[in-house]
Scaffold this motif. Sequence first.
Motif, PDB file in Angstrom:
ATOM      1  N   ALA A  57     -66.088  -3.698  81.011  1.00  0.00           N
ATOM      2  CA  ALA A  57     -66.786  -2.792  80.099  1.00  0.00           C
ATOM      3  C   ALA A  57     -66.812  -1.367  80.670  1.00  0.00           C
ATOM      4  CB  ALA A  57     -68.209  -3.296  79.875  1.00  0.00           C
ATOM      5  N   PRO A  58     -66.799  -0.352  79.791  1.00  0.00           N
ATOM      6  CA  PRO A  58     -66.805  -0.437  78.330  1.00  0.00           C
ATOM      7  C   PRO A  58     -65.392  -0.591  77.752  1.00  0.00           C
ATOM      8  CG  PRO A  58     -66.982   1.851  78.993  1.00  0.00           C
ATOM      9  CD  PRO A  58     -66.969   1.040  80.256  1.00  0.00           C
ATOM     10  N   TYR A  59     -65.342  -1.137  76.536  1.00  0.00           N
ATOM     11  CA  TYR A  59     -64.090  -1.408  75.837  1.00  0.00           C
ATOM     12  C   TYR A  59     -63.913  -0.419  74.681  1.00  0.00           C
ATOM     13  CZ  TYR A  59     -64.379  -5.840  78.344  1.00  0.00           C
ATOM     14  OH  TYR A  59     -64.474  -6.795  79.321  1.00  0.00           O
ATOM     15  N   HIS A  78     -76.666  -5.028  72.927  1.00  0.00           N
ATOM     16  CA  HIS A  78     -75.770  -5.399  74.023  1.00  0.00           C
ATOM     17  C   HIS A  78     -74.314  -5.123  73.652  1.00  0.00           C
ATOM     18  CE1 HIS A  78     -74.117  -7.573  77.420  1.00  0.00           C
ATOM     19  NE2 HIS A  78     -73.423  -8.328  76.594  1.00  0.00           N
ATOM     20  N   LEU A  79     -73.901  -5.527  72.451  1.00  0.00           N
ATOM     21  CA  LEU A  79     -72.524  -5.289  72.013  1.00  0.00           C
ATOM     22  C   LEU A  79     -72.224  -3.791  71.964  1.00  0.00           C
ATOM     23  CD1 LEU A  79     -72.056  -7.933  69.161  1.00  0.00           C
ATOM     24  CD2 LEU A  79     -71.438  -8.120  71.579  1.00  0.00           C
ATOM     25  N   ALA A  80     -73.170  -3.014  71.450  1.00  0.00           N
ATOM     26  CA  ALA A  80     -72.988  -1.566  71.392  1.00  0.00           C
ATOM     27  C   ALA A  80     -72.838  -0.978  72.791  1.00  0.00           C
ATOM     28  CB  ALA A  80     -74.153  -0.915  70.656  1.00  0.00           C
ATOM     29  N   GLY A  81     -73.548  -1.554  73.747  1.00  0.00           N
ATOM     30  CA  GLY A  81     -73.472  -1.068  75.119  1.00  0.00           C
ATOM     31  C   GLY A  81     -72.162  -1.383  75.811  1.00  0.00           C
ATOM     32  N   LEU A  82     -71.378  -2.282  75.225  1.00  0.00           N
ATOM     33  CA  LEU A  82     -70.083  -2.646  75.805  1.00  0.00           C
ATOM     34  C   LEU A  82     -68.929  -1.798  75.285  1.00  0.00           C
ATOM     35  CD1 LEU A  82     -70.330  -6.555  75.644  1.00  0.00           C
ATOM     36  CD2 LEU A  82     -70.820  -5.060  77.589  1.00  0.00           C
ATOM     37  N   VAL A  83     -69.246  -0.876  74.340  1.00  0.00           N
ATOM     38  CA  VAL A  83     -68.212  -0.081  73.674  1.00  0.00           C
ATOM     39  C   VAL A  83     -68.297   1.373  74.124  1.00  0.00           C
ATOM     40  CG1 VAL A  83     -67.341   0.682  71.435  1.00  0.00           C
ATOM     41  CG2 VAL A  83     -68.271  -1.589  71.679  1.00  0.00           C
ATOM     42  N   ASP A 119     -55.493   0.000  73.044  1.00  0.00           N
ATOM     43  CA  ASP A 119     -56.893  -0.436  73.069  1.00  0.00           C
ATOM     44  C   ASP A 119     -57.131  -1.597  74.025  1.00  0.00           C
ATOM     45  OD1 ASP A 119     -57.847   1.440  71.330  1.00  0.00           O
ATOM     46  OD2 ASP A 119     -57.905   0.112  69.583  1.00  0.00           O
ATOM     47  N   ARG A 120     -58.298  -1.545  74.666  1.00  0.00           N
ATOM     48  CA  ARG A 120     -58.817  -2.672  75.438  1.00  0.00           C
ATOM     49  C   ARG A 120     -59.881  -3.337  74.579  1.00  0.00           C
ATOM     50  NH1 ARG A 120     -61.793  -1.107  79.162  1.00  0.00           N
ATOM     51  NH2 ARG A 120     -61.620  -2.936  80.491  1.00  0.00           N
ATOM     52  N   VAL A 121     -59.695  -4.606  74.300  1.00  0.00           N
ATOM     53  CA  VAL A 121     -60.525  -5.324  73.321  1.00  0.00           C
ATOM     54  C   VAL A 121     -61.254  -6.478  73.985  1.00  0.00           C
ATOM     55  CG1 VAL A 121     -60.454  -6.737  71.230  1.00  0.00           C
ATOM     56  CG2 VAL A 121     -59.022  -4.697  71.403  1.00  0.00           C
ATOM     57  N   LEU A 122     -62.511  -6.666  73.573  1.00  0.00           N
ATOM     58  CA  LEU A 122     -63.307  -7.838  73.948  1.00  0.00           C
ATOM     59  C   LEU A 122     -63.724  -8.559  72.678  1.00  0.00           C
ATOM     60  CD1 LEU A 122     -65.012  -9.586  75.974  1.00  0.00           C
ATOM     61  CD2 LEU A 122     -66.888  -7.973  75.529  1.00  0.00           C
ATOM     62  N   GLU A 123     -63.462  -9.859  72.619  1.00  0.00           N
ATOM     63  CA  GLU A 123     -63.974 -10.699  71.534  1.00  0.00           C
ATOM     64  C   GLU A 123     -64.950 -11.703  72.123  1.00  0.00           C
ATOM     65  OE1 GLU A 123     -62.679 -14.023  68.178  1.00  0.00           O
ATOM     66  OE2 GLU A 123     -61.129 -13.099  69.431  1.00  0.00           O
ATOM     67  N   VAL A 124     -66.194 -11.679  71.657  1.00  0.00           N
ATOM     68  CA  VAL A 124     -67.193 -12.640  72.117  1.00  0.00           C
ATOM     69  C   VAL A 124     -67.343 -13.739  71.078  1.00  0.00           C
ATOM     70  CG1 VAL A 124     -68.419 -10.921  73.512  1.00  0.00           C
ATOM     71  CG2 VAL A 124     -69.118 -11.304  71.137  1.00  0.00           C
TER      72      VAL A 124
END
Length: 206
Positions: A103-105, A126-131, A41-46
Motif C-alpha cells: 500500500a498504497p495502490y 480502510h479501503l480508502a486508506g489503501l489507495v 496500475d498496481r491493483v489490490l483486490e480484497v
Amino acid sequence: MKDATAFWDGMARSYADRPISDPAAYDRTLDRVRSYLAPSDRVLEVGAGTGTTAIRLRPHVGSYEATDLSDNLIQIARQRAAEADAAPITFRTADLMERPEGAPYDVVMAFNLLHLVEDIDTALAHLAGLVKPGGYVITKSACLGSGLHWMRPMIWVMQQLGRAPYVAFRNVEELQNAVERQGLKILETGNYPARPINRFIVAQKV
C-alpha cells in the motif's frame, strides 16, 4: 453462526463449483472496471474468492494482488490461475482489515463483499486508506435493504445452522452515503444485472 473464516473455508469447494449466475452482467462489470485501469496500475483486490476476476483483469494492469480471508479459497485461486496460465498474480490469505506492505495502490477493489461487513464505515475507511490520492476504490455489492427485507428470517435461520455468514441489509442510499463519508467521490454507479440490489460503484480518492 460460524466464524467467517471457518464458514468460507468450509464453503470453498461448493462456492468454487457454483457457476456465475449472470455471465453477461459479470462481463459488463469487468468492462466497466477495465475502463478505469491503466497498464502501469498496481491493483489490490480484497475478498478475491476463487480468483476469477483477478485472472480476467490481470492482463490490463502492471501488478495484481488478490487476498481473501479463506485459505481454502486462495488455494483454489492459485490452482485456477496456474491452469489458466495467467500472468503473475500475488494470491495471499489475509483479512479485509490488514494493511498490505504494497500500500498504497492505484486501485483497490472489493466485489460481493461489503454486504458481508458489519461495520461498513470502518471497512470503507480502510479501503480508502489503501489507495493513492486520485486512485480508485471500485466495489460491487448487494443492497439487500432495497426491497429484500423478506429474506431476513430465512437468512437468520441459516445463520443459526451455520449455513450463512453475517449479512447486512443496507439500501443503495446507505451504501453510497457510506462511500462518500470516507472522502471518496462517486464517479459511476450501475446495476449489473439490472436490479437495484446489485450496486456497482467507482469512487475516486480526492
